[in-house]
Design a protein around this motif. Sequence first.
Motif, short mmCIF file in Angstrom:
data_model
loop_
_atom_site.label_atom_id
_atom_site.label_comp_id
_atom_site.label_asym_id
_atom_site.label_seq_id
_atom_site.Cartn_x
_atom_site.Cartn_y
_atom_site.Cartn_z
N TYR A 20 -3.47 5.88 -7.26
CA TYR A 20 -4.07 4.54 -7.73
C TYR A 20 -4.06 4.76 -9.15
CZ TYR A 20 -7.04 0.65 -8.16
OH TYR A 20 -7.86 -0.60 -8.35
N THR A 21 -3.94 3.92 -9.78
CA THR A 21 -4.27 3.63 -11.32
C THR A 21 -4.55 2.31 -11.93
OG1 THR A 21 -3.63 4.50 -13.44
CG2 THR A 21 -1.84 3.69 -12.08
N GLY A 75 0.83 0.25 -16.60
CA GLY A 75 1.89 -0.05 -17.42
C GLY A 75 2.44 -1.28 -16.95
N VAL A 76 3.34 -1.93 -17.79
CA VAL A 76 3.99 -3.28 -17.35
C VAL A 76 5.22 -2.77 -16.47
CG1 VAL A 76 5.26 -5.32 -18.33
CG2 VAL A 76 3.19 -4.17 -19.35
N ALA A 131 2.80 4.75 -8.68
CA ALA A 131 1.45 4.47 -9.31
C ALA A 131 1.20 3.03 -9.42
CB ALA A 131 1.27 5.36 -10.50
N GLY A 132 0.07 2.51 -9.11
CA GLY A 132 -0.26 1.17 -9.58
C GLY A 132 -1.73 0.92 -8.91
N PHE A 133 -2.19 -0.24 -9.29
CA PHE A 133 -3.35 -0.67 -8.58
C PHE A 133 -2.99 -1.37 -7.19
CE2 PHE A 133 -2.60 -3.01 -12.61
CZ PHE A 133 -2.46 -4.41 -11.99
N CYS A 134 -3.93 -2.24 -6.78
CA CYS A 134 -4.15 -2.86 -5.42
C CYS A 134 -2.97 -3.93 -5.49
CB CYS A 134 -5.34 -3.79 -5.40
SG CYS A 134 -7.09 -2.91 -5.52
N ALA A 140 0.03 -3.44 -2.73
CA ALA A 140 0.25 -4.47 -1.64
C ALA A 140 1.34 -5.28 -1.70
CB ALA A 140 -1.02 -5.40 -1.77
N SER A 141 1.74 -5.48 -2.97
CA SER A 141 3.10 -6.22 -3.11
C SER A 141 4.25 -5.48 -2.91
CB SER A 141 3.14 -6.98 -4.44
OG SER A 141 3.44 -6.17 -5.50
N ALA A 142 4.40 -4.12 -3.24
CA ALA A 142 5.31 -3.37 -2.79
C ALA A 142 5.28 -3.27 -1.27
CB ALA A 142 5.38 -2.07 -3.44
#
Length: 127
Positions: free
Chosen positions: A66-67, A71-72, A87-90, A94-96
């Motif tokens: 979680y981060t 980035g884009v 890595a990503g946020f909520c 959730a979308s992946a």
Amino acid sequence: FRSAYPNYQLGPLQTNSTLPQALELPAGFDPRTHAWAQQLRTEHGQNPRSLVAAVLQQLQHGGYRYTLEPGVYGQHTADEFWFNRKAGFCEHIASAFAVMMRAMGVPARVVTGYQGGSFNKLGQFWS
């Protein structure tokens, strides 16, 4: 005071007119995610619980993090999340996950909310 309702169910157990929308994916996006979805269906069968468990296992043990600064992302966001960045946020997670579920034939959608709330001391609940 906290309560959980793990056996709660909403909606019919059989397909109705709204469930096909929860399977739709735009054409031409996330080819690696689609290929992985087919691989998991071959390995785990068609049982939605088994498929969900396999993807959750990947999230737990696949080196994802979680981060708040991922980035884009580009055009193939699920592919980037699952196979490149991890890595990503909520919303990324959730979308992946929803794309993966839909690619495996499991109806899914992303529901968002908000952060915050206040505790009602008189009523002993969060609002």
